[in-house]
Design an enzyme around this catalytic site. Structure first.
Site, short mmCIF file in Angstrom:
data_model
loop_
_atom_site.label_atom_id
_atom_site.label_comp_id
_atom_site.label_asym_id
_atom_site.label_seq_id
_atom_site.Cartn_x
_atom_site.Cartn_y
_atom_site.Cartn_z
N CYS A 2 -4.09 1.21 4.86
CA CYS A 2 -5.44 0.86 5.28
C CYS A 2 -6.38 1.23 4.15
CB CYS A 2 -5.85 1.66 6.52
SG CYS A 2 -4.72 1.45 7.90
N ARG A 28 -6.27 -3.95 1.17
CA ARG A 28 -5.43 -2.89 1.74
C ARG A 28 -5.17 -3.07 3.23
NH1 ARG A 28 -4.52 1.65 -1.32
NH2 ARG A 28 -3.87 2.66 0.60
N TRP A 75 -4.74 -1.91 8.61
CA TRP A 75 -3.46 -2.64 8.61
C TRP A 75 -2.62 -1.90 9.64
CZ3 TRP A 75 -1.84 -7.10 6.53
CH2 TRP A 75 -0.47 -7.36 6.52
N ASN A 101 -5.80 6.84 6.86
CA ASN A 101 -4.81 5.94 6.27
C ASN A 101 -3.51 6.72 6.16
OD1 ASN A 101 -3.36 4.05 4.76
ND2 ASN A 101 -4.11 4.90 2.84
N GLY A 102 -2.46 6.23 6.82
CA GLY A 102 -1.18 6.93 6.77
C GLY A 102 -0.49 6.84 8.11
N GLU A 481 18.86 -13.03 -3.64
CA GLU A 481 17.46 -12.66 -3.77
C GLU A 481 17.02 -12.69 -5.24
OE1 GLU A 481 15.05 -12.62 -1.91
OE2 GLU A 481 13.54 -11.37 -2.86
N LYS A 485 13.92 -15.07 -6.63
CA LYS A 485 12.76 -14.55 -7.36
C LYS A 485 12.61 -15.28 -8.69
CE LYS A 485 11.16 -12.99 -4.80
NZ LYS A 485 11.33 -12.55 -3.48
N GLU A 488 11.36 -18.95 -8.14
CA GLU A 488 10.02 -19.21 -7.61
C GLU A 488 8.92 -18.72 -8.54
OE1 GLU A 488 8.70 -17.31 -3.96
OE2 GLU A 488 9.94 -15.58 -4.37
N HIS A 504 35.50 -21.88 -7.35
CA HIS A 504 35.80 -23.08 -6.56
C HIS A 504 34.79 -24.19 -6.86
CE1 HIS A 504 38.87 -20.87 -4.43
NE2 HIS A 504 37.99 -19.89 -4.25
N LYS A 604 1.10 -17.81 0.60
CA LYS A 604 1.60 -16.81 1.54
C LYS A 604 0.97 -17.02 2.92
CE LYS A 604 3.45 -12.46 1.09
NZ LYS A 604 4.44 -12.25 0.08
C1 F6R Z 1 9.98 -15.32 -1.38
C2 F6R Z 1 9.11 -15.46 -0.23
C3 F6R Z 1 9.54 -16.40 0.85
C4 F6R Z 1 9.43 -15.70 2.21
C5 F6R Z 1 9.70 -16.69 3.34
C6 F6R Z 1 9.67 -16.01 4.68
O1 F6R Z 1 9.47 -14.45 -2.33
O2 F6R Z 1 8.08 -14.84 -0.13
O3 F6R Z 1 10.81 -16.86 0.66
O4 F6R Z 1 10.35 -14.66 2.24
O5 F6R Z 1 8.73 -17.69 3.31
O6 F6R Z 1 8.43 -15.44 4.95
P1 F6R Z 1 8.27 -14.39 6.11
O7 F6R Z 1 9.09 -13.20 5.77
O8 F6R Z 1 6.80 -14.09 6.15
O9 F6R Z 1 8.73 -15.03 7.37
#
Ligand code: F6R
Length: 609
Positions: A2, A28, A75, A101-102, A481, A485, A488, A504, A604
């Site tokens: 937070c 935050r 948060w 915050n915590g 993973e 990374k 993307e 294979h 996001k």
């Molecule tokens: C990769 C990334 C995406 C999310 C995916 C799921 O860096 O950010 O692959 O992991 O869109 O998102 P959440 O976890 O919010 O459902």
């Protein structure tokens, strides 16, 4: 995570200053906001759920009177984002206001104790106990100063906190205290400020005093005084001049949010150890009873599910089915039923494909369990039980700190289930739990000692046209993973497979100089993995290995390697082994001239409803 801020001004009203500072701290936390001020010996409070601008529109955060006040942007960790759970929180008498915050780990016991003494709680938060504990300190000893009442209180708290307290008992003071949550004081000749981060007051002053863990600070018109919480010893500390531009300050001196968040992982992993055990136990009970368990998610969260399927199998002897959410309905929509349990993992709790899978499962009366970073998200509302992963807002589009937090929570869940089922020996359990506690420091060591090496590797391979990522066992999830990374953020086409599968078909791509990243955790797969490395080497591949510290066998074979500390239990290995891969993606993006915080075509999901 937070944001907290407060100030005592020599002249003028504090509320607009607090409002503006909270806006600068919105990164935050942004699910609720609140302010408290004192004027003519009276306490004034405004708070509500929602983003700062929304709350300001309906409540006008600027018209609280008084030159002294505190503010909070939340948060949620304990209690949904509702008005009643927004900070500041007050005691029964309405004389003490607290922001925090915590995470207070022993709040359930403290709350019980206070309720037994007649204190009435309004919220579901851990923070409210602090206000009542201070009130209790005054009940026991009415002549205490505010600072001493706060001192007595924080000595009883377990967990993490940066708190600020105002009270009509001493209307000209703010008392702050810190343990494992950030707190910094700012000064100039017009005012004294405190905040969770420097950016909050940077446009007002660049003179900052860092408050350290275990310290209490009293702010007044005269300035600030610091003492140690443990023994009340006075601490002398002069302000330092901060040379950051405001834009750098929000990223705390890092050039991008992604690298800031990679570096935050020791802290976020520490927070995952402060979960509400009760909910993990409840989840473990549901998993124990289930006839079939699906682990459902997208992207990075799916990789956490994949890793956890190994954890559940190896520790708790529970078979689970990791499923990519967008495939769930096609693959299992007809067969899922009242005996099925769907453990859904979603950082945002709002991903459409994940929620569609959850809806299909709920329609067929399956049990839905949720793991998410956003309390109050749709996933928390539709889950029978949910656990918050407590990573704080992730602003970089690429998931980094939220992935390692998910892994830590899932490992704790698997351990609980294993305990319930009596499947692991006490010694093994103790060993894993001890290593889990050390994970924050392990990741810290990797970042400190390996970042420079990874930078060099990125320089060397920046023009590669394609990458392979290979691992065996649980490291398959780590390989997936690492690949995601890199693709993307740095736009390098990449392929990931369980190493055993590579021969294979995929191996036909390999030609001299082809970079292949091997995740070489020291578990039962290590020997076989060496065979896979040899196969690739024989075809001229350049081997980049993530190895255990001092793994000479693989060092001999690798063209480049990064090292991870020794003795990591298999089920925890994805956390340390993915860290260099996050760094690799970041530095590859930098080398190739891309902004890692703004990958094209991606955004996001941060909706908080
Ligand atoms: C990769 C990334 C995406 C999310 C995916 C799921 O860096 O950010 O692959 O992991 O869109 O998102 P959440 O976890 O919010 O459902």
């Amino acid at each position: 995570m937070c944001g907290i801020f407060g100030c005592i001004l020599k002249d003028g009203d504090a509320a607009p200053v607090i409002h503006a500072a909270l806006k600068r701290l919105e990164y935050r936390g942004y699910d609720s906001v609140g302010e408290a001020t004192i004027h003519n010996g009276k306490l004034f409070i405004k708070k509500d759920q929602g983003k700062i601008d929304e709350v300001h529109k309906t409540r006008n955060l600027d018209d609280l009177p008084g030159n002294i006040g505190i503010g909070h942007t939340r948060w949620a960790t304990h209690g949904a984002p509702l008005e009643v759970n927004a900070h500041p929180h007050i005691d029964c008498s309405g004389q003490i206001a607290v922001i925090h915050n915590g995470i207070i780990e022993n709040f359930t016991q403290l709350k019980q104790e206070l309720e037994n003494r007649g204190h009435i709680f309004k919220s579901k938060t851990d923070t409210e106990v602090i206000a009542h504990l201070i009130e209790r300190a005054f009940e026991t000893n009415p002549s205490l100063s505010l600072a001493d009442a706060v001192l007595e209180t924080v000595r009883r708290l377990e967990g993490s906190y940066a708190i600020a307290v105002i009270s009509t008992r001493e209307p000209d003071k703010i008392v702050c205290a810190r343990h494992e949550s950030p707190l910094v004081v700012g000064v100039n000749d017009k005012a004294v400020y405190f905040a969770s981060d420097i950016p909050a007051f940077l446009p007002l002053t660049n003179k900052a005093v860092m408050v350290e863990d275990g310290e209490l600070v009293v702010l007044s018109q005269e300035g600030y005084g610091i003492k140690k919480i443990a023994d009340s010893k006075v601490v002398t500390r002069e302000p330092k001049v901060i040379a950051w531009a405001p834009e750098m300050a929000v990223k705390q001196g890092y050039p991008h949010f992604m690298i800031k968040e990679i570096h935050e992982q020791p802290d976020t992993l520490r927070n995952t150890l402060r979960l509400q055990e009760h909910y993990l136990d409840l989840m473990a009970t549901f998993l124990d009873r289930a006839r079939e368990v699906f682990l459902v998610a997208c992207g990075t969260s799916y990789h956490a599910c994949l890793a956890s399927s190994y954890m559940f199998s190896k520790l708790a002897f529970l078979s689970t089915y990791p499923v990519i959410a967008s495939e769930f309905v096609e693959q299992h929509g007809k067969s899922v039923n009242i005996d099925s349990t769907i453990l859904t993992v979603s950082q945002s709790g709002e991903t459409a494909d994940t929620l569609a899978a959850v809806n299909a499962a709920r329609q067929r009366a399956a049990t839905v369990l949720g793991l998410t970073n956003v309390i109050g998200s749709t996933l928390t509302r539709v889950s029978r039980v949910y656990v918050g992963q407590q990573s704080g807002p992730e602003i970089g589009v690429a998931a980094t700190k939220t992935f390692t937090s998910q892994l830590s929570v899932l490992a704790q869940l698997a351990l609980r289930l294993a305990k319930k089922r009596g499947k692991v020996s006490q010694d093994e359990m103790d060993f894993i739990e001890e290593k889990l506690k050390q994970l924050p420091d392990t990741v810290d060591t990797i970042i400190r000692t390996q970042e420079e090496k990874v930078k060099q590797i990125a320089k060397k391979y920046k023009d590669a046209k394609v990458f392979f990522f290979l691992g065996r066992g649980i490291s398959t999830a780590t390989a997936y993973e690492g690949r995601l990374k890199l693709m993307e953020i740095a736009y390098v086409p990449a392929i990931a497979f369980p190493a055993g599968e590579s021969k294979h078909g995929p191996i036909s791509l390999v030609e001299p100089g082809f970079p292949v990243v091997f995740i070489c955790a020291k578990d039962d797969t290590h020997k076989t993995l060496i065979g896979n490395i040899m196969e690739m080497k024989a075809r001229g591949a350049s081997i980049i290995a993530v190895i255990e510290d001092g793994d000479e066998e693989i060092k001999e074979l690798a063209d480049d390697y990064v090292e991870v500390p020794k003795d990591i239990p298999e089920i925890l290995s994805p956390v340390p082994y993915v860290t260099p891969l996050q760094l690799l993606a970041y530095y590859m993006a930098i080398e190739r001239g891309y902004n890692p915080d703004m990958p094209r075509n991606l955004a996001k999901s941060v909706t908080v409803k």
